[in-house]
Scaffold this active site. Sequence first.
Site, PDB file in Angstrom:
ATOM      1  N   GLY A  92       0.858  -1.178   0.000  1.00 35.47           N
ATOM      2  CA  GLY A  92       0.000   0.000   0.000  1.00 35.47           C
ATOM      3  C   GLY A  92       0.890   1.223   0.000  1.00 35.47           C
ATOM      4  N   SER A 124       5.812  -5.407  -1.163  1.00 34.34           N
ATOM      5  CA  SER A 124       5.845  -4.002  -1.603  1.00 34.34           C
ATOM      6  C   SER A 124       6.176  -3.080  -0.416  1.00 34.34           C
ATOM      7  CB  SER A 124       4.519  -3.663  -2.279  1.00 34.34           C
ATOM      8  OG  SER A 124       4.592  -2.445  -2.956  1.00 34.34           O
ATOM      9  N   ALA A 125       5.255  -2.259   0.049  1.00 38.28           N
ATOM     10  CA  ALA A 125       5.543  -1.376   1.192  1.00 38.28           C
ATOM     11  C   ALA A 125       5.994  -2.170   2.411  1.00 38.28           C
ATOM     12  CB  ALA A 125       4.304  -0.541   1.536  1.00 38.28           C
ATOM     13  N   HIS A 161       8.808  -3.230  -7.020  1.00 39.85           N
ATOM     14  CA  HIS A 161       8.232  -2.917  -8.344  1.00 39.85           C
ATOM     15  C   HIS A 161       9.292  -2.277  -9.237  1.00 39.85           C
ATOM     16  CE1 HIS A 161       4.102  -3.466  -6.750  1.00 39.85           C
ATOM     17  NE2 HIS A 161       4.427  -2.671  -5.760  1.00 39.85           N
ATOM     18  N   GLU A 196       9.241  -7.165 -10.288  1.00 40.21           N
ATOM     19  CA  GLU A 196       8.000  -7.877  -9.978  1.00 40.21           C
ATOM     20  C   GLU A 196       8.133  -9.357 -10.278  1.00 40.21           C
ATOM     21  OE1 GLU A 196       4.719  -5.858 -11.829  1.00 40.21           O
ATOM     22  OE2 GLU A 196       4.663  -4.397 -10.192  1.00 40.21           O
TER      23      GLU A 196
END
Lengths: 234, 234
Positions: A92, A124-125, A161, A196
């Site tokens: 997020g 991700s985050a 990413h 990714e």
Amino acid sequence: MSLHLLLASTSTVHGQPYLGYFKEAWTAHFAQGTGPVVFVPYARPGGTSWDDYTAHATQAFEAEGIPMRGIHSFASPAEAMTEARGVFIGGGNTFVLLKTLIDTGAFHAIDAAVRNDLPYMGSSAGSNVAGRSVGTTNDMPIVYPPQFEAFGWIPYNLNPHYLDPTTDSTHMGETRETRIKEFHQFNDVAVMGLREGTWLEIHGTTSTLHGPLAARIFTAGNVPVEMPSGPFSL
Amino acid sequence: MSLHLLLASTSTVHGQPYLGYFKEAWTAHFAQGTGPVVFVPYARPGGTSWDDYTAHATQAFEAEGIPMRGIHSFASPAEAMTEARGVFIGGGNTFVLLKTLIDTGAFHAIDAAVRNDLPYMGSSAGSNVAGRSVGTTNDMPIVYPPQFEAFGWIPYNLNPHYLDPTTDSTHMGETRETRIKEFHQFNDVAVMGLREGTWLEIHGTTSTLHGPLAARIFTAGNVPVEMPSGPFSL
């Protein structure tokens, strides 16, 4: 005491279900123990609520027979860590995540538990915050956190990413590589561009890059290098 | 006392020289007065030095007969403002820019001068700081500024280098529009996506969008709208 980390570039690869592309890795990572995996929904992708985000992650975990519970459903983050078989921080917005981790006291509770053997997974985050700082996030600074320092479980930063420059673009905004070079004008911390579909697995002093693509390693003052999948030290 | 602002999405449009695409606008904007336009090189694109960046901008201005001098060559930012016919903050990293503006005292000096009629020009990061906050920058948070609040000369935020979503991409990183929607989960400030090759001209209460493309206006809870070039209020 040693670290057990699974750090994914993204939660979802195009055309596959949520967390599907590295399902074997996380089911094995969280196979031991009796309590739930504690989910941390603080990064709120698209502004989704803690409850909705937790339900989404729980569906994927429980389909594999792994119980899951949101960190906000416990009396405190510290209590959540005592019951957890592991912890997963979803993706997020990195700024919202870091600020909320600190504001709720979860930052300290999770940090202590993970440094004391609790298996951790981030996407991700949630992977970004495993690094030295959030200084190489791609996210917008939509809230002001009290610090940029992150957990520092790994001695470098991640750029999830990671996107290679598109050579035919006429857009004049900075490429990812240019941004990371700027980071190195002000910080002497290595940065791993994690493409990714790839993820890191770290157990104590052993680190491995998994997935179909190499990672790109940026260090201050040097030409970036490609790091193939397999064991590495950085 | 009124504002005189020229806020450009980018310094350079593909295939044209630095500041070339809106040269008529800035030569007119800075035509009056006797002192130099004071250049603020603090955003350091690609980590370039204050001197090198100032030399680059000065070359473009002096080719049009407009004298220019770097803010760091004065005894203080306040002295620079007393001698200036105008001020131009160039693009680069918004976090580095904001932190340096505050650390040097230039933030207050420039703010006071611009609110007292001094013509201002910004490109990219230099346009970002004209808004309410830097919360919609595209840049990496490579240094930690003491605040995210910006000059607030305009009652909205800008997103320079605004990029429309590419519908055929398989990349799972957030689009610009998704990021701005996340901003609106936490902030009730309008955001203007300023596409490359466009710029704003603001004199007192009169605001005009210039250039070949519309801007995209995002407000909390609403569907974004396209704003054609010409006069507007926001």
